[in-house]
Design a protein around this motif. Structure first.
Motif, PDB file in Angstrom:
ATOM      1  N   TYR A 144      40.218  40.100  53.453  1.00 52.73           N
ATOM      2  CA  TYR A 144      39.871  39.763  52.073  1.00 52.73           C
ATOM      3  C   TYR A 144      39.050  40.862  51.420  1.00 52.73           C
ATOM      4  O   TYR A 144      38.142  41.428  52.011  1.00 52.73           O
ATOM      5  CB  TYR A 144      39.065  38.458  52.077  1.00 52.73           C
ATOM      6  N   LYS A 145      39.403  41.173  50.177  1.00 51.07           N
ATOM      7  CA  LYS A 145      38.621  42.127  49.376  1.00 51.07           C
ATOM      8  C   LYS A 145      38.483  41.518  47.984  1.00 51.07           C
ATOM      9  O   LYS A 145      39.479  41.353  47.269  1.00 51.07           O
ATOM     10  CB  LYS A 145      39.331  43.475  49.292  1.00 51.07           C
ATOM     11  N   GLU A 146      37.273  41.163  47.612  1.00 51.00           N
ATOM     12  CA  GLU A 146      37.056  40.479  46.340  1.00 51.00           C
ATOM     13  C   GLU A 146      37.426  41.342  45.134  1.00 51.00           C
ATOM     14  O   GLU A 146      37.121  42.523  45.080  1.00 51.00           O
ATOM     15  CB  GLU A 146      35.598  40.053  46.201  1.00 51.00           C
ATOM     16  N   ASP A 147      38.108  40.724  44.201  1.00 49.97           N
ATOM     17  CA  ASP A 147      38.396  41.331  42.905  1.00 49.97           C
ATOM     18  C   ASP A 147      37.393  40.716  41.928  1.00 49.97           C
ATOM     19  O   ASP A 147      37.490  39.527  41.626  1.00 49.97           O
ATOM     20  CB  ASP A 147      39.824  41.012  42.482  1.00 49.97           C
ATOM     21  N   PRO A 148      36.421  41.472  41.450  1.00 50.32           N
ATOM     22  CA  PRO A 148      35.382  40.918  40.580  1.00 50.32           C
ATOM     23  C   PRO A 148      35.929  40.212  39.340  1.00 50.32           C
ATOM     24  O   PRO A 148      35.386  39.217  38.894  1.00 50.32           O
ATOM     25  CB  PRO A 148      34.540  42.129  40.179  1.00 50.32           C
ATOM     26  N   ASN A 149      37.023  40.698  38.780  1.00 54.02           N
ATOM     27  CA  ASN A 149      37.608  40.076  37.592  1.00 54.02           C
ATOM     28  C   ASN A 149      38.182  38.701  37.899  1.00 54.02           C
ATOM     29  O   ASN A 149      38.045  37.772  37.113  1.00 54.02           O
ATOM     30  CB  ASN A 149      38.692  40.964  36.992  1.00 54.02           C
ATOM     31  N   LYS A 150      38.818  38.553  39.047  1.00 60.53           N
ATOM     32  CA  LYS A 150      39.381  37.261  39.441  1.00 60.53           C
ATOM     33  C   LYS A 150      38.265  36.289  39.821  1.00 60.53           C
ATOM     34  O   LYS A 150      38.347  35.103  39.549  1.00 60.53           O
ATOM     35  CB  LYS A 150      40.353  37.422  40.601  1.00 60.53           C
ATOM     36  N   ALA A 151      37.221  36.790  40.454  1.00 66.78           N
ATOM     37  CA  ALA A 151      36.104  35.943  40.869  1.00 66.78           C
ATOM     38  C   ALA A 151      35.406  35.338  39.656  1.00 66.78           C
ATOM     39  O   ALA A 151      34.978  34.189  39.687  1.00 66.78           O
ATOM     40  CB  ALA A 151      35.115  36.741  41.716  1.00 66.78           C
ATOM     41  N   LYS A 152      35.310  36.081  38.561  1.00 66.57           N
ATOM     42  CA  LYS A 152      34.676  35.588  37.337  1.00 66.57           C
ATOM     43  C   LYS A 152      35.477  34.430  36.740  1.00 66.57           C
ATOM     44  O   LYS A 152      34.905  33.493  36.204  1.00 66.57           O
ATOM     45  CB  LYS A 152      34.557  36.702  36.302  1.00 66.57           C
ATOM     46  N   LYS A 153      36.814  34.510  36.842  1.00 69.34           N
ATOM     47  CA  LYS A 153      37.678  33.475  36.271  1.00 69.34           C
ATOM     48  C   LYS A 153      37.513  32.135  36.979  1.00 69.34           C
ATOM     49  O   LYS A 153      37.651  31.097  36.373  1.00 69.34           O
ATOM     50  CB  LYS A 153      39.148  33.888  36.358  1.00 69.34           C
ATOM     51  N   THR A 154      37.256  32.167  38.286  1.00 73.54           N
ATOM     52  CA  THR A 154      37.158  30.927  39.065  1.00 73.54           C
ATOM     53  C   THR A 154      35.737  30.381  39.136  1.00 73.54           C
ATOM     54  O   THR A 154      35.526  29.297  39.639  1.00 73.54           O
ATOM     55  CB  THR A 154      37.698  31.137  40.491  1.00 73.54           C
ATOM     56  N   ALA A 155      34.783  31.155  38.680  1.00 76.48           N
ATOM     57  CA  ALA A 155      33.374  30.727  38.746  1.00 76.48           C
ATOM     58  C   ALA A 155      33.033  29.706  37.674  1.00 76.48           C
ATOM     59  O   ALA A 155      33.636  29.537  36.712  1.00 76.48           O
ATOM     60  CB  ALA A 155      32.455  31.917  38.636  1.00 76.48           C
TER      61      ALA A 155
END
Length: 55
Positions: A44-55
């Protein structure tokens, strides 16, 4: 830490694009592995843009 927030996850096809497409048995065409958004793996490698969408 699920596929939906991973840099290698392609939402449009629910595909993991960590490695090159692999040919399936008895298939003439290679394809990306299909994964669920809630799956996870050890690469796993976090994508900061995708993480913001699910937060």
């Amino acid at each position: 830490m699920h596929c939906q927030t991973c840099a290698f996850y392609n939402e449009s096809g629910s595909e993991c694009r960590r490695y090159a497409p692999q040919p399936a048995e008895n298939e003439k065409k290679a394809s990306w592995p299909t994964v669920a958004a809630t799956d996870w793996c050890g690469e796993y490698k976090e994508d900061p843009n995708k993480a913001k969408k699910t937060a």
